[in-house]
Design an enzyme around this catalytic site. Structure first.
Site, PDB file in Angstrom:
ATOM      1  N   TYR A  53      -5.373 -69.125-115.916  1.00 10.17           N
ATOM      2  CA  TYR A  53      -6.138 -68.220-116.762  1.00 10.17           C
ATOM      3  C   TYR A  53      -5.623 -68.305-118.198  1.00 10.17           C
ATOM      4  O   TYR A  53      -4.495 -67.906-118.496  1.00 10.17           O
ATOM      5  CB  TYR A  53      -6.020 -66.775-116.280  1.00 10.17           C
TER       6      TYR A  53
ATOM      7  N   SER B 109     -21.685 -51.598-113.028  1.00 10.85           N
ATOM      8  CA  SER B 109     -21.311 -50.471-113.879  1.00 10.85           C
ATOM      9  C   SER B 109     -22.547 -49.813-114.477  1.00 10.85           C
ATOM     10  O   SER B 109     -22.462 -48.720-115.040  1.00 10.85           O
ATOM     11  CB  SER B 109     -20.405 -50.951-115.023  1.00 10.85           C
TER      12      SER B 109
ATOM     13  N   HIS C  47      -5.340 -70.880-104.830  1.00 11.52           N
ATOM     14  CA  HIS C  47      -6.530 -70.454-105.567  1.00 11.52           C
ATOM     15  C   HIS C  47      -7.823 -70.977-104.946  1.00 11.52           C
ATOM     16  O   HIS C  47      -8.822 -70.246-104.862  1.00 11.52           O
ATOM     17  CB  HIS C  47      -6.401 -70.924-107.014  1.00 11.52           C
TER      18      HIS C  47
ATOM     19  N   PRO D  55     -15.516 -57.099-108.011  1.00  8.81           N
ATOM     20  CA  PRO D  55     -16.055 -56.022-107.175  1.00  8.81           C
ATOM     21  C   PRO D  55     -17.225 -55.281-107.808  1.00  8.81           C
ATOM     22  O   PRO D  55     -17.921 -54.531-107.123  1.00  8.81           O
ATOM     23  CB  PRO D  55     -14.856 -55.084-106.985  1.00  8.81           C
ATOM     24  N   LEU D  56     -17.430 -55.496-109.110  1.00  7.49           N
ATOM     25  CA  LEU D  56     -18.567 -54.886-109.799  1.00  7.49           C
ATOM     26  C   LEU D  56     -19.620 -55.930-110.158  1.00  7.49           C
ATOM     27  O   LEU D  56     -20.429 -55.720-111.061  1.00  7.49           O
ATOM     28  CB  LEU D  56     -18.096 -54.145-111.050  1.00  7.49           C
TER      29      LEU D  56
END
Length: 335
Positions: A56, A218, A132, A211-212
């Site tokens: 990352y 949102s 990963h 998870p969103l």
């Protein structure tokens, strides 16, 4: 904060913090001071679970996120659980916004990776170390043997897998017990629910990333939401954010809005509480760059949904027409 139990005795806050977006895939990196403050605020708010990976970062600073997480959490090292990942690089020459993934899980690569991650994180152990993605050239049993050795050496405390199915989980677990599987899971991405009996049987936790649905759940985005088009923000090419998809997903967003209103919560909190209340071994790791969103996400741990309500939400989701949702980057076969 409420706790969830992963495998191998690993206890984590019910909501963790995925730190990837501070450095990678969600626009230009956050300023270091701002990112450190956010991570440390998460600790003060009760979050004990932080997720990063060696890959990352940016083309100029490919390991930036681990360095950032290590600096931020240094004062709290004995109070937090840090997860990082190995075995993946990006094909930066493919001309894509969302670059193809290049796996490499050779034992010698893992050995170099763990030493690099320990150095960048500024710690002498990693709480959970994930493969990963699967490397088609290296059987998972070989990886599990290296993990077993790293646990014996004290370099890692537990290990996990990411984006895997039952066969790989069972083969890996037979060699060295797996603590958690980190898979994509949300109200829009439920294909891994078929793994729940296996995870329960083997005592393995599920760490839910995205998870969103990359923020869609949102309910903060509209069909004209703009993302950076310079290749730094993957949302620009994610199918759920197209104008057509936004229209197609109105039923889903309306459901989440209604549930939020009924519980005096936000749509994001309901989306997270739904999975936390499904199983005591599921821990979502939403990411954010904003203090307000951080508090909102962590507040999901305070919402209680009964088993009947979770089942009713599942049934409602089963009956809703949804758009395609981003399912991950292409994994190339390593040479």
């Amino acid at each position: 904060m409420k706790k969830q139990q992963l495998g191998q005795g690993l206890e984590v806050s019910a909501v963790g913090l995925g730190c990837m977006g501070l450095s990678h895939a969600y626009g230009k990196p956050t300023a270091e001071g701002e990112a450190v403050r956010l991570i440390r605020n998460a600790v003060q708010l009760g979050c004990t679970f932080f997720d990063t990976a060696e890959c990352y970062g940016t083309p100029d600073d490919p390991h930036q996120n681990e360095v950032l997480v290590g600096r931020a959490l240094a004062p709290y090292r004995d109070r937090v659980v840090i997860g990082t990942k190995f075995g993946l690089t990006f094909d930066l020459e493919d001309g894509k916004v969302n670059h193809d993934l290049v796996p490499d899980a050779r034992p010698e690569t893992i050995r170099r990776s763990v030493e690099g991650s320990l150095r960048r994180l500024g710690t002498d152990y990693i709480d959970i170390y994930y493969q990963h993605r699967q490397d088609p050239n290296v059987p998972v049993e070989v990886v599990a043997e290296v993990m077993r050795d790293l646990i014996r050496e004290g370099k890692i405390r537990a290990w996990g897998l990411s984006e895997v199915g039952e066969d790989v989980i069972r083969r890996a677990h037979a060699v060295c017990p797996v603590a958690a599987v980190q898979n994509r899971f949300s109200m829009m991405a439920r294909w891994y629910e078929k793994l729940f009996p296996t995870l329960e049987e083997l005592g393995i936790g599920l760490v839910a990333f995205s998870p969103l649905a990359n923020g869609l759940l949102s309910c903060a985005y509209r069909d004209d939401s703009a993302f950076e088009k310079d290749g730094s923000d993957y949302r620009a090419i994610m199918p759920q954010f197209s104008p057509e998809a936004m229209e197609q997903n109105q039923g889903l967003l309306h459901l989440v809005d209604e549930l939020a209103a009924a519980h005096d919560a936000t749509p994001a909190q309901i989306s997270l509480a739904w999975m936390i209340c499904k199983k005591p071994w599921i821990a979502p790791i939403p990411g954010t760059r904003k203090e307000l969103r951080l508090r909102e996400n962590l507040g999901a741990a305070d919402i209680e949904l009964g088993a009947d309500e979770v089942a009713a939400i599942d049934a409602a989701l089963d009956g809703i027409c949804m758009s395609e949702v981003f399912g991950g980057s292409v994994v190339k076969k390593a040479s």
